[in-house]
Design a protein around this motif. Structure first.
Motif, PDB file in Angstrom:
ATOM      1  N   TRP A   1      -5.557  -2.686  -2.634  1.00 30.21           N
ATOM      2  CA  TRP A   1      -4.570  -1.623  -2.766  1.00 30.21           C
ATOM      3  C   TRP A   1      -5.241  -0.308  -3.164  1.00 30.21           C
ATOM      4  O   TRP A   1      -4.936   0.747  -2.620  1.00 30.21           O
ATOM      5  CB  TRP A   1      -3.513  -2.023  -3.811  1.00 30.21           C
ATOM      6  CG  TRP A   1      -2.526  -0.933  -4.034  1.00 30.21           C
ATOM      7  CD1 TRP A   1      -1.468  -0.638  -3.231  1.00 30.21           C
ATOM      8  CD2 TRP A   1      -2.508   0.011  -5.100  1.00 30.21           C
ATOM      9  NE1 TRP A   1      -0.801   0.442  -3.728  1.00 30.21           N
ATOM     10  CE2 TRP A   1      -1.406   0.874  -4.871  1.00 30.21           C
ATOM     11  CE3 TRP A   1      -3.315   0.229  -6.224  1.00 30.21           C
ATOM     12  CZ2 TRP A   1      -1.104   1.913  -5.730  1.00 30.21           C
ATOM     13  CZ3 TRP A   1      -3.001   1.273  -7.077  1.00 30.21           C
ATOM     14  CH2 TRP A   1      -1.913   2.097  -6.831  1.00 30.21           C
TER      15      TRP A   1
ATOM     16  N   TYR B   1      -8.456   5.589   0.821  1.00 34.19           N
ATOM     17  CA  TYR B   1      -8.590   5.889   2.238  1.00 34.19           C
ATOM     18  C   TYR B   1      -7.322   6.547   2.781  1.00 34.19           C
ATOM     19  O   TYR B   1      -7.377   7.517   3.531  1.00 34.19           O
ATOM     20  CB  TYR B   1      -8.906   4.611   3.024  1.00 34.19           C
ATOM     21  CG  TYR B   1      -9.002   4.873   4.495  1.00 34.19           C
ATOM     22  CD1 TYR B   1     -10.103   5.546   5.015  1.00 34.19           C
ATOM     23  CD2 TYR B   1      -7.975   4.502   5.364  1.00 34.19           C
ATOM     24  CE1 TYR B   1     -10.181   5.822   6.365  1.00 34.19           C
ATOM     25  CE2 TYR B   1      -8.046   4.779   6.711  1.00 34.19           C
ATOM     26  CZ  TYR B   1      -9.149   5.437   7.202  1.00 34.19           C
ATOM     27  OH  TYR B   1      -9.222   5.731   8.532  1.00 34.19           O
ATOM     28  N   GLY B   2      -6.160   6.016   2.342  1.00 31.11           N
ATOM     29  CA  GLY B   2      -4.895   6.575   2.801  1.00 31.11           C
ATOM     30  C   GLY B   2      -4.734   8.023   2.381  1.00 31.11           C
ATOM     31  O   GLY B   2      -4.233   8.847   3.147  1.00 31.11           O
TER      32      GLY B   2
ATOM     33  N   ARG C   1      -6.930  10.130   4.580  1.00 31.03           N
ATOM     34  CA  ARG C   1      -6.449  10.220   5.959  1.00 31.03           C
ATOM     35  C   ARG C   1      -5.137  11.004   6.050  1.00 31.03           C
ATOM     36  O   ARG C   1      -5.004  11.914   6.852  1.00 31.03           O
ATOM     37  CB  ARG C   1      -6.251   8.810   6.522  1.00 31.03           C
ATOM     38  CG  ARG C   1      -5.908   8.794   7.998  1.00 31.03           C
ATOM     39  CD  ARG C   1      -5.544   7.412   8.451  1.00 31.03           C
ATOM     40  NE  ARG C   1      -4.404   6.909   7.691  1.00 31.03           N
ATOM     41  CZ  ARG C   1      -4.011   5.642   7.689  1.00 31.03           C
ATOM     42  NH1 ARG C   1      -4.664   4.746   8.380  1.00 31.03           N
ATOM     43  NH2 ARG C   1      -2.979   5.270   6.971  1.00 31.03           N
ATOM     44  N   ASP C   2      -4.161  10.626   5.188  1.00 32.13           N
ATOM     45  CA  ASP C   2      -2.823  11.182   5.361  1.00 32.13           C
ATOM     46  C   ASP C   2      -2.599  12.489   4.626  1.00 32.13           C
ATOM     47  O   ASP C   2      -1.702  13.246   4.969  1.00 32.13           O
ATOM     48  CB  ASP C   2      -1.775  10.158   4.893  1.00 32.13           C
ATOM     49  CG  ASP C   2      -1.856   8.894   5.712  1.00 32.13           C
ATOM     50  OD1 ASP C   2      -2.277   8.998   6.881  1.00 32.13           O
ATOM     51  OD2 ASP C   2      -1.523   7.825   5.198  1.00 32.13           O
ATOM     52  N   SER C   3      -3.387  12.752   3.580  1.00 31.34           N
ATOM     53  CA  SER C   3      -3.168  13.991   2.833  1.00 31.34           C
ATOM     54  C   SER C   3      -4.224  15.041   3.107  1.00 31.34           C
ATOM     55  O   SER C   3      -4.050  16.199   2.745  1.00 31.34           O
ATOM     56  CB  SER C   3      -3.137  13.722   1.325  1.00 31.34           C
ATOM     57  OG  SER C   3      -2.046  12.910   1.026  1.00 31.34           O
TER      58      SER C   3
ATOM     59  N   PRO D   1       0.836  -1.204   0.000  1.00 27.88           N
ATOM     60  CA  PRO D   1       0.000   0.000   0.000  1.00 27.88           C
ATOM     61  C   PRO D   1       0.867   1.247   0.000  1.00 27.88           C
ATOM     62  O   PRO D   1       1.785   1.386   0.797  1.00 27.88           O
ATOM     63  CB  PRO D   1      -0.804  -0.117   1.293  1.00 27.88           C
ATOM     64  CG  PRO D   1      -0.106  -1.138   2.108  1.00 27.88           C
ATOM     65  CD  PRO D   1       0.589  -2.041   1.169  1.00 27.88           C
ATOM     66  N   GLN D   2       0.532   2.110  -0.939  1.00 24.48           N
ATOM     67  CA  GLN D   2       1.327   3.317  -1.067  1.00 24.48           C
ATOM     68  C   GLN D   2       0.874   4.312  -0.006  1.00 24.48           C
ATOM     69  O   GLN D   2      -0.300   4.444   0.278  1.00 24.48           O
ATOM     70  CB  GLN D   2       1.107   3.903  -2.457  1.00 24.48           C
ATOM     71  CG  GLN D   2       2.147   4.909  -2.828  1.00 24.48           C
ATOM     72  CD  GLN D   2       1.807   5.573  -4.152  1.00 24.48           C
ATOM     73  OE1 GLN D   2       0.641   5.650  -4.524  1.00 24.48           O
ATOM     74  NE2 GLN D   2       2.811   6.040  -4.843  1.00 24.48           N
ATOM     75  N   ARG D   3       1.801   4.978   0.566  1.00 22.36           N
ATOM     76  CA  ARG D   3       1.463   5.969   1.566  1.00 22.36           C
ATOM     77  C   ARG D   3       1.744   7.354   0.996  1.00 22.36           C
ATOM     78  O   ARG D   3       2.889   7.767   0.932  1.00 22.36           O
ATOM     79  CB  ARG D   3       2.344   5.766   2.803  1.00 22.36           C
ATOM     80  CG  ARG D   3       1.553   5.408   4.006  1.00 22.36           C
ATOM     81  CD  ARG D   3       2.464   4.841   5.070  1.00 22.36           C
ATOM     82  NE  ARG D   3       1.755   3.827   5.824  1.00 22.36           N
ATOM     83  CZ  ARG D   3       0.775   4.116   6.665  1.00 22.36           C
ATOM     84  NH1 ARG D   3       0.399   5.346   6.860  1.00 22.36           N
ATOM     85  NH2 ARG D   3       0.167   3.165   7.330  1.00 22.36           N
TER      86      ARG D   3
ATOM     87  N   GLU E   1      -7.221   1.060  -0.263  1.00 20.41           N
ATOM     88  CA  GLU E   1      -6.318   1.620   0.743  1.00 20.41           C
ATOM     89  C   GLU E   1      -5.696   2.916   0.273  1.00 20.41           C
ATOM     90  O   GLU E   1      -5.424   3.809   1.074  1.00 20.41           O
ATOM     91  CB  GLU E   1      -5.231   0.599   1.092  1.00 20.41           C
ATOM     92  CG  GLU E   1      -5.715  -0.428   2.092  1.00 20.41           C
ATOM     93  CD  GLU E   1      -4.702  -1.502   2.381  1.00 20.41           C
ATOM     94  OE1 GLU E   1      -3.623  -1.490   1.752  1.00 20.41           O
ATOM     95  OE2 GLU E   1      -4.990  -2.362   3.221  1.00 20.41           O
ATOM     96  N   ALA E   2      -5.461   3.017  -1.037  1.00 21.44           N
ATOM     97  CA  ALA E   2      -4.901   4.260  -1.566  1.00 21.44           C
ATOM     98  C   ALA E   2      -5.878   5.411  -1.386  1.00 21.44           C
ATOM     99  O   ALA E   2      -5.503   6.515  -0.981  1.00 21.44           O
ATOM    100  CB  ALA E   2      -4.541   4.098  -3.043  1.00 21.44           C
TER     101      ALA E   2
END
Lengths: 74, 264
Positions: free
Chosen positions: B70, B76-77, B80-82, A5-7, B73-74
């Motif tokens: 993937w 959601y990520g 959340r993170d950006s 998974p890319q962060r 998650e991208a």
């Protein structure tokens, strides 16, 4: 294509810039619109023929600029 | 390709040029006038697609994710993170599911605007952006009132730190820009971008047909240029679609962050 998974890295820059720009615009327009509206209401109450609307818009512009400087200047 | 897909139904009927607002009101389906149109169906399809996608993607989560997992998650990520973390800090993570859902819903419904065969975003009807903006509006006010209580929340949002004699000038502006301009611009920005995008694509595509059907023979080759513009503007529209979905979510998070802030 089994990738981990890319962060995406947090880019506080871009989103914050968009946000600040739109807040500034909303104050400048909001200032003119709110005091313009108040001026227009007084105008149509007193039948002053638009002078008070104009004064309201100018006051609102001044207030909007003041708020933008206050919020963004520091 | 895109031009052909769009033009097929146009070819059948006669070309109305220039396109008007009537383009946005598609006929009722199954005789249910005012209840069921293309737009209603595509919104439900978007909702169903997103629910199924996220359920399937997270049904059996693996350490080494499948492609669907993937992607989920991208999305959601990213929310959340950006968006959630930079705007709201660590307590922002609890809003990340809402942001992810909002982002993917707006992105998908916007994407309808350039998907061949659909060619119109449901957000070109202002009712949908209004509902989305209303949810965000009620949400940030509710969160602010729950955290601070009504009086302190109003004081935080309406009274800036300024000398007392200037406050009467500033309080109406703060009220106007926080409680009136915010929801209106949130809805209008999304609606107007999608509406204008559809209109521009329609102008160049239908314009190509109008030129092709023109009586003057040397107008006919110009239709190729018009369709070329339609294809190029489709790519621009793709950019607008991504940007507007992002801006909507960033602004929602910024309003929530303003509602949660202690002092200005």
């Amino acid at each position: 294509m089994n990738q981990p998974p890319q962060r995406p890295r947090g880019d506080d820059g871009a989103g914050d810039g968009v946000n600040r720009g739109l807040v500034a615009i909303s104050y400048l327009i909001g200032g003119m619109a709110s005091w313009g509206l108040i001026g227009w209401l007084i105008d149509s109450w007193l039948h002053a023929g638009g002078v008070i609307t104009a004064i309201g818009i100018v006051l609102g512009m001044a207030g909007g600029v003041y708020l933008v400087i206050r919020r963004m200047g520091s | 390709m895109r031009v052909n897909a769009l033009s097929a139904p146009v070819m059948a009927g006669d070309v109305h040029f220039p396109p008007s607002v009537k383009e946005f009101f598609t006929p009722a389906l199954f005789g249910l006038d005012g209840w069921l149109t293309k737009f209603t169906i595509f919104v439900w399809v978007a909702v169903a697609l997103l629910i199924i996608f996220f359920l399937v993607a997270y049904r059996d989560p693996k350490l080494v994710p499948s492609r669907a997992q993937w992607m989920a998650e991208a999305v959601y990520g990213f929310a959340r993170d950006s968006i959630a973390r930079p705007m709201l800090g660590h307590e922002g993570v609890r809003f990340a599911p809402y942001f992810a859902a909002l982002l993917s819903f707006i992105l998908l419904t916007n994407l309808y605007g350039i998907i061949p065969g659909i060619q119109i975003s449901t957000n070109t009807h202002i009712a949908y952006p209004i509902v989305l903006a209303a949810i965000s509006y009620v949400m940030f006010n509710y969160i602010g009132i729950r955290k601070h209580g009504f009086v302190k929340y109003m004081k935080n949002s309406l009274v800036p730190s300024a000398p007392w004699y200037i406050l009467p000038l500033l309080i109406p502006i703060e009220f106007f820009s926080t409680f009136i301009v915010r929801p209106i611009t949130l809805a209008l920005r999304l609606f107007a971008n999608m509406f204008a995008g559809h209109m521009i694509l329609a102008v160049f595509t239908l314009g190509g047909f109008a030129l092709l059907n023109a009586q003057t023979w040397y107008f006919k080759p110009i239709s190729v240029l018009s369709w070329g513009m339609a294809v190029a503007l489709t790519f621009l529209e793709a950019l607008v679609i991504l940007l507007q979905a992002y801006v909507f979510v960033v602004l929602t998070s910024s309003y929530i962050s303003g509602a949660l802030a202690e002092e200005h």
